[in-house]
Each structure stands twice: as structure tokens, then as C-alpha cells.
Design a protein around this motif. Structure first.
Motif, short mmCIF file in Angstrom:
data_model
loop_
_atom_site.label_atom_id
_atom_site.label_comp_id
_atom_site.label_asym_id
_atom_site.label_seq_id
_atom_site.Cartn_x
_atom_site.Cartn_y
_atom_site.Cartn_z
N MET A 303 -6.81 -39.66 11.79
CA MET A 303 -5.94 -38.55 11.44
C MET A 303 -4.57 -38.67 12.10
N THR A 304 -4.44 -39.55 13.09
CA THR A 304 -3.18 -39.76 13.77
C THR A 304 -2.90 -41.24 13.87
N VAL A 305 -1.63 -41.58 14.15
CA VAL A 305 -1.25 -42.99 14.30
C VAL A 305 -1.82 -43.56 15.59
N ALA A 306 -2.04 -42.73 16.60
CA ALA A 306 -2.60 -43.23 17.86
C ALA A 306 -3.98 -43.82 17.67
N GLU A 307 -4.71 -43.36 16.67
CA GLU A 307 -6.04 -43.90 16.41
C GLU A 307 -6.00 -45.25 15.71
N LEU A 308 -4.81 -45.69 15.27
CA LEU A 308 -4.68 -46.96 14.59
C LEU A 308 -4.32 -48.11 15.52
N ALA A 309 -4.21 -47.86 16.82
CA ALA A 309 -3.80 -48.90 17.75
C ALA A 309 -4.83 -50.03 17.77
N PRO A 310 -4.40 -51.30 17.61
CA PRO A 310 -5.36 -52.42 17.60
C PRO A 310 -6.08 -52.55 18.93
N VAL A 311 -7.29 -53.12 18.85
CA VAL A 311 -8.10 -53.29 20.05
C VAL A 311 -7.45 -54.26 21.01
N GLU A 312 -6.77 -55.32 20.48
CA GLU A 312 -6.14 -56.30 21.36
C GLU A 312 -5.06 -55.67 22.22
#
Length: 328
Positions: A303-312
Motif C-alpha cells: 500500500m506504500t512505496v516503503a513496502e517496495l524496497a528490495p531485499v538487497e
């Protein structure tokens, strides 16, 4: 002819038409009775034997009728309004994906996202509805009007080639802040989406190509009318005219088409590619609107861009914090 006035049968004639004896009686009765005489007009009606029907505007006969306010209208549409925004993509073409286990071949369409950024938010108290305005692509500033340049500058984004709005249910759908970039990771593998675009324009087409008419018999007696439409209107039955809405030859395609319930097969966050099964309207490089499917359960996506941060990136950040702590 003007309408006749209703007859008031309960009223007495004027006093000057009555005899003196009756006039005296009326004066005595008037002095004894304090309340004024009320005229009564009988109304002749027909009493129906049928029970009253429920309001046809009520969504349930046992519930009250729906309100006509804008707030009530948004509540009625809440169940079919997406929880989050959609994105804009370009159609790159079709290909096929093979299942390594079963070997089944699935036709699919490749969609590529191009710098999707949030340009503005539409709020209920100001605009009357909740929506997220998304801009995609890039455009030179000299080809953009001054009002739009100010609009993009206020959002802190570069001039966009395409701008579209995606309605959301409530304020929860506005968690993506203005100016943030949303990538292909907004969609997850296995979820269902709806795509909307302008179909290919095919120009002027006849009835057989446009509507699938069978044409005229290819036998003796037919001359240059094999692909003709045939009769367009009756004589007496339809009033010697062509009824409105008659399917005839005309411009084919170049209209908004929505394809529902397409499954996301692959997602490439690095290259901004989303692969969906089946076909998508429009030619290559056509702009496409992708949004969560209305006919399927809502996906448990970000629901937010912060949740799209890659794991690397998260792992690197964690290592950096650990190193800094050890050095301190």
C-alpha cells in the motif's frame, strides 16, 4: 375552458338570501359556538386492494430507500472501488511462457512501466472523491503548457507524457505520497488485474466485419450484394423508418476497451516489466491502464512505496548500520 370550482356542499347560502327568522337563529348559534365553521370538500378516490409495493430505488425491499447524497453514492460504490491506485504501462508485444513442469504454453502480453510517479491526490472534502493522479513517461518542457508545467513543478516531478487518475475507496489509498515513484513491484505474481486501453482503429468497415453479419446468399440471382448488409428497416411494423441503434457499417475500433481478470505471470522490478496472460487491447506502444481486478478478491499487495524496497538494499543498509555501530 377554465376548470370549474369545487362545490362546497357544507356551506350555507349568504345571509341576505335567508329569511329573517333563519337569520336570527344563525346569529344566536354563532354567539354560542366560539369555534369558526370549517368548510369541507369531499374528494372522490378509488381504494386499491393491492398491498403497497416496496420502493424500487431500495437495494433491499426490507431496507429503506437509498439516499441521494454524494456521500451515500460513494458508500454504494465502495465495494467495487479498488483499495489502491493503478499504474500506466506501454504494450510492448505478445510472447509465450512455458511451464517448466507441465510444458504448457501460455500466450501472454509484455507491459513495461515508464517512470510512474504520483502527481496529485484528489480528496473527498475538496474534489468530491478519492483518487490518485499518476504521470508516466517524459516530455520536453517546451512542449508542455504553462498550467501543466506549474502542476508538475508543484508535485516536484518532471513533465509527464501521460497523466491519468485512479479512483480509490478511501484515504487509505492515498498512502503513496505525491512525488514518489512506483515500480513494477506494485503488482505481485499470481494476482488478477484489469487492463483498459484504446483498441486498434480499423477505419470504415462493413456489417460483416464490424458486427459479424452472414451476408447474402452466394447463389443465382445475387449480383454484387454478397457482402451487403440487407434490409435496414421494415415498413409498417417499424413505421417505415430505420430504428435507432441499428447495427450498420461504420467506423470500427478506436474505442475504450476493458479486459478483465488477467493473471500476472511474471514481474521484473529492475526493468519495469509486468507480464500478463492473454491479449491486451491496442497496438504496440499503446498506453495501458493496469489496476487490481474488480471481480476478484483484493490482493494482499503493498500500500506504500516503503513496502517496495528490495531485499538487497535492506540487507546492505543493515550491514552498514552494523559496521557503523562496531566502529563506534
Amino acid at each position: 375552458m377554465p376548470p370549474k370550482a369545487s362545490l362546497n356542499w357544507g356551506l350555507l347560502p349568504p345571509s341576505f338570501l335567508l329569511p329573517s327568522s333563519a337569520r336570527c337563529l344563525l346569529q344566536q348559534n354563532a354567539s354560542q359556538i366560539s369555534r369558526p365553521t370549517i368548510a369541507y370538500t369531499s374528494i372522490r378516490t378509488i381504494k386499491s386492494t393491492f398491498k403497497p409495493k416496496p420502493d424500487r430505488f431500495a437495494h433491499d425491499p426490507s431496507k429503506p430507500a437509498l439516499n441521494s447524497t454524494s456521500t451515500a453514492a460513494l458508500e454504494r460504490k465502495a465495494h467495487s472501488t479498488p483499495l489502491r491506485t493503478g499504474l500506466l504501462a506501454q504494450k510492448r508485444g505478445m510472447t509465450a511462457v512455458y511451464d517448466p513442469e507441465t510444458g504448457k504454453r501460455t500466450a501472454c502480453t509484455v507491459l513495461q512501466l515508464d517512470r510512474n510517479e504520483v502527481v496529485a491526490h484528489k480528496r473527498r472534502e475538496k474534489n468530491g472523491y478519492w483518487a490518485v493522479q499518476i504521470g508516466a513517461g517524459q516530455k520536453e518542457a517546451r512542449n508542455v503548457s504553462r498550467p501543466m508545467l506549474g502542476h508538475f513543478a508543484g508535485a516536484g516531478v518532471s513533465p509527464k507524457r501521460w497523466v491519468a487518475e485512479f479512483k480509490v475507496r478511501d484515504e487509505e489509498g492515498l498512502k503513496v505520497a505525491v512525488g514518489e515513484t512506483v515500480g513494477a513491484g506494485w503488482f505481485t505474481m499470481g494476482q488478477w488485474v484489469d487492463v483498459k486501453a484504446i483498441s486498434r482503429g480499423m477505419g470504415f468497415a462493413g456489417g460483416m466485419k464490424r458486427h459479424g453479419f452472414s451476408g447474402q446468399p452466394a447463389s443465382h440471382g445475387q449480383s454484387l450484394m454478397h457482402r451487403g448488409m440487407g434490409s435496414a428497416g421494415g415498413s409498417q411494423g417499424s413505421g417505415s423508418r430505420v430504428l435507432p441503434g441499428k447495427r450498420m457499417a461504420g467506423n470500427m475500433g478506436n474505442e475504450s476497451v476493458t479486459v478483465k481478470n488477467l493473471k500476472v505471470l511474471q514481474v521484473d522490478e529492475k526493468n519495469g516489466i509486468v507480464v500478463v496472460n492473454g491479449c491486451v487491447p491496442g497496438p504496440k506502444n499503446q498506453i495501458i491502464r493496469i489496476q487490481d481486478a474488480l471481480g476478484k478478491p483484493w490482493p494482499k499487495g503493498p500500500m506504500t512505496v516503503a513496502e517496495l524496497a528490495p531485499v538487497e538494499i535492506l540487507a546492505t543498509t543493515g550491514d552498514a548500520k552494523t559496521t557503523a555501530t562496531a566502529a563506534a
